[in-house]
Write an enzyme that holds these catalytic residues in place. Structure first.
Site, mmCIF file in Angstrom:
data_model
loop_
_atom_site.group_PDB
_atom_site.id
_atom_site.type_symbol
_atom_site.label_atom_id
_atom_site.label_comp_id
_atom_site.label_asym_id
_atom_site.label_seq_id
_atom_site.Cartn_x
_atom_site.Cartn_y
_atom_site.Cartn_z
ATOM 1 N N THR A 104 0.873 -1.180 0.000
ATOM 2 C CA THR A 104 0.000 0.000 0.000
ATOM 3 C C THR A 104 0.907 1.227 0.000
ATOM 4 O O THR A 104 2.077 1.145 0.406
ATOM 5 C CB THR A 104 -0.893 0.043 1.249
ATOM 6 O OG1 THR A 104 -0.042 0.177 2.388
ATOM 7 C CG2 THR A 104 -1.718 -1.218 1.391
ATOM 8 N N LYS A 128 -14.383 13.848 14.725
ATOM 9 C CA LYS A 128 -15.408 13.594 15.730
ATOM 10 C C LYS A 128 -15.581 14.845 16.566
ATOM 11 O O LYS A 128 -14.719 15.210 17.351
ATOM 12 C CB LYS A 128 -14.986 12.424 16.617
ATOM 13 C CG LYS A 128 -16.057 12.047 17.595
ATOM 14 C CD LYS A 128 -15.943 10.626 18.064
ATOM 15 C CE LYS A 128 -17.337 10.274 18.548
ATOM 16 N NZ LYS A 128 -17.650 9.109 19.059
ATOM 17 N N GLU A 187 -5.473 -3.495 -1.403
ATOM 18 C CA GLU A 187 -5.899 -4.709 -0.700
ATOM 19 C C GLU A 187 -7.026 -5.441 -1.407
ATOM 20 O O GLU A 187 -7.363 -6.569 -1.050
ATOM 21 C CB GLU A 187 -6.400 -4.345 0.715
ATOM 22 C CG GLU A 187 -5.347 -3.855 1.679
ATOM 23 C CD GLU A 187 -5.107 -2.345 1.593
ATOM 24 O OE1 GLU A 187 -5.303 -1.758 0.503
ATOM 25 O OE2 GLU A 187 -4.707 -1.762 2.613
ATOM 26 N N TRP A 224 -20.144 13.370 13.575
ATOM 27 C CA TRP A 224 -19.012 13.198 12.663
ATOM 28 C C TRP A 224 -19.035 14.276 11.598
ATOM 29 O O TRP A 224 -20.077 14.565 11.012
ATOM 30 C CB TRP A 224 -19.066 11.832 11.989
ATOM 31 C CG TRP A 224 -19.076 10.683 12.947
ATOM 32 C CD1 TRP A 224 -20.166 10.001 13.393
ATOM 33 C CD2 TRP A 224 -17.956 10.086 13.587
ATOM 34 N NE1 TRP A 224 -19.792 9.009 14.270
ATOM 35 C CE2 TRP A 224 -18.437 9.036 14.408
ATOM 36 C CE3 TRP A 224 -16.581 10.333 13.544
ATOM 37 C CZ2 TRP A 224 -17.588 8.234 15.176
ATOM 38 C CZ3 TRP A 224 -15.752 9.524 14.305
ATOM 39 C CH2 TRP A 224 -16.253 8.489 15.123
#
Ligand code: ADP
Length: 554
Positions: free
Chosen positions: A198, A451, A343, A456
């Site tokens: 990654t 947060k 992934e 959110w």
């Protein structure tokens, strides 16, 4: 009597009687050799173009396989490639996994320390490097103990840059005298075929190991009409590096379908090069991240050039801005939005409207989502705080989990095990909402979502809103800790050059107040010259957070 006999046979166990045919890359290579020999493979070179057929490719893959075996490459060995998109890299894409070894594509844009880590962690015994990238390896001089041999991919007239890496083997000399035939060993479909790290946007690079089976099934999936829809008649020109995220599976999709593959070699960032190649080779499918598409749009607009043969451009890696999608539509190049990650091989969702989306505006809106869940992929979203599954109502958003035959089940060397749930899902780290009909819209990354007071804030939505301001060139938003609210958003804004002196924090806040909820307004707007970027050009919020001064109100 008859009915008794029937009952007896019914009660006997029954076996499935289909062949246990291995799902390996050998089958795809078989198609390249037997069915698509005359199809071309084209690589742009610094001077001119390299052109050969699949039949030529196959012969060279056999020679390479002989040479690799002669060098001592064994099943399971990692063979690193530090190379651009070119035909020699493609030959390695075939020969290495067909031998049962593991193709490890290395990202040359990683920092030296990260690249060193990746080569070491991957356990590369051999590295094949483009001549122009020898200086990248030179930076790691003295730190490549595990690497036994380095092979240079270069043209006759190419000068290999100065180095102190010891003896380098020349690829062309290596394969020159080898036979054009090879008996590839039988390889288990679950054996590793390739590995890719990654890019480390949210942490250290982690090794993803693809199997033959995952590559095979991902290729079948990617070709489908509801996915990338690649056919024999296509000419694919990816501006997607072969060293990153499995090149979106395009090299093997070209092999499986018989499409012509056109490679750009070094990506120079000049949109005209892309247009030249697309025009000359009559490309029908392009691929690139939104910044590449934006570059293409600017080039087409400013030059008046058009690409009437292109039927779609595959686009993903970050969200497609609306004005980009619209601009490309106007020039007759529909962007096909897809979502995935290293992934996930990478394709998980593709944004093609379906029979329920009737009006033009609805179809346009759907094309801007990250797309429809593809056959072979299962997906769920879970609450960020509790981990409980969330409804698909197009409103609730949570972390995306996926599972399926081309989704990673773990990282190499057991890194970051928390990314994999006990019940077999990959935690993607992306936050999304899902519509009742299965289209996902990304809201943020779990590590970036802010947060604030139990609610959110999507940093991505806030960034996009800020970037809608005409005086803003770029904006990245992060959450910084706050004694009362837990976190509050802070915006890092790069003004357009002509507004460097007159753009103010109040301008930004005033502009935003008509567009977002009041409690989303950033506590601070910090003007900067640029937003730090990762090796693949995404906002590096990890770096932003690490260097951020605390909130003045904190
Ligand atoms: P890294 O995770 O290291 O950045 P990847 O290149 O695999 O490496 O990036 C995958 C990530 O890119 C996804 O998890 C997602 O956050 C982002 N991404 C991919 N496609 C899209 C898309 N269509 N829209 C928005 N974000 C995307």
């Amino acid at each position: 009597m008859t009915s008794l006999a029937n009952n007896v046979s019914l009660s006997r166990p029954i076996e499935g009687l289909m062949q246990d045919y291995p799902l390996t890359l050998h089958h795809i290579f078989w198609r390249v050799e037997k069915l698509f020999g005359p199809k071309e493979v084209v690589t742009r070179r610094e001077r001119g173009v390299h052109r050969y057929t699949n039949a030529d490719l196959v012969k060279r893959v056999y020679r390479l396989a002989n040479a690799l075996r002669g060098m001592g490459v064994r099943p399971g060995d990692r063979v690193g490639t530090l190379a651009w998109n070119n035909y020699r890299h493609l030959e390695l894409y075939w020969a290495v996994p067909l031998l049962g070894a593991v193709l490890h594509t290395l990202n040359m844009r990683l920092f030296a320390s990260q690249l060193e880590f990746v080569i070491r962690d991957g356990g590369d015994r051999f590295i094949f490097v483009d001549a122009s990238l020898v200086p990248v390896l030179q930076n790691l001089q003295g730190r490549l103990e595990g690497v036994e041999r380095i092979v240079v991919l270069s043209d006759d007239d190419e000068v290999v840059p100065q180095h102190t890496l010891g003896e380098l083997i020349d690829y062309e000399s290596l394969i020159a005298g080898e036979p054009e035939a090879f008996e590839f060993p039988e390889v288990d479909e679950r054996a590793p075929a390739a590995m890719c790290y990654t890019s480390g946007t949210t942490g250290n690079p982690k090794g993803v190991v693809y199997t033959h089976r995952s590559q095979f099934l991902h290729t079948m999936g990617a070709m489908q009409v509801g996915s990338m829809g690649i056919t024999e008649a296509d000419v694919i020109l990816p501006a997607v590096p072969m060293f990153h995220a499995n090149c979106w599976g395009l090299p093997y999709a070209a092999g499986m379908s018989g499409a012509k593959l056109v490679m750009l070699d070094r990506w120079v960032g000049d949109g005209n090069v892309f247009v030249d190649m697309a025009e000359a080779e009559q490309a029908t499918i392009l691929g690139g991240v939104p910044t590449i598409a934006m570059n293409l749009l600017t080039t087409l607009r400013s030059t008046g050039r058009r690409l009437p043969r292109v039927r779609r451009m595959l686009c993903g890696g970050s969200a497609i801005p609306e004005n980009l999608m619209r601009g490309m539509d106007e020039l007759g190049i529909p962007l096909l939005h897809a979502w995935g990650m290293t992934e996930t091989s990478p394709v998980c969702t593709v944004a093609q409207p379906n029979s329920q989306h009737l009006t033009e505006s609805e179809r346009f809106r759907v094309r801007l989502t990250q797309g429809f869940i593809q056959p072979g992929v299962e997906l769920r979203i879970v609450d960020l705080a509790t981990g409980e599954p969330l409804p698909w109502d197009g409103e609730a958003f949570g972390e995306v989990h996926v599972r399926g035959p081309w989704i990673a089940s773990g990282y190499h060397n057991g890194a970051d095990p928390d990314r994999f749930t006990a019940d077999g899902w990959l935690r993607t780290g992306d936050v999304a909402k899902v519509s009742p009909d299965g289209f996902i819209t990304l809201v943020d990354r779990a590590k970036d979502v802010i947060k604030s007071g139990g609610e959110w804030v999507s940093s991505v939505d806030l960034e996009n809103a800020i970037m809608g301001h005409p005086g803003v060139a770029e904006a990245a938003v992060i959450g910084l800790s706050h004694p009362v609210w837990q976190e509050r958003p802070v915006a890092y804004v790069v003004p357009r050059p002509e507004h460097r002196d007159d753009l103010t924090a109040d301008d930004i806040r005033g502009f935003l107040s008509a567009r977002v909820a009041k409690w989303w307004l950033p506590d601070e707007v910090r003007f900067v010259d640029e937003v730090p970027k990762t090796s693949v050009g995404k906002f590096d919020k990890k770096a932003l957070r690490a260097n951020a001064a605390p909130l003045t109100s904190a």
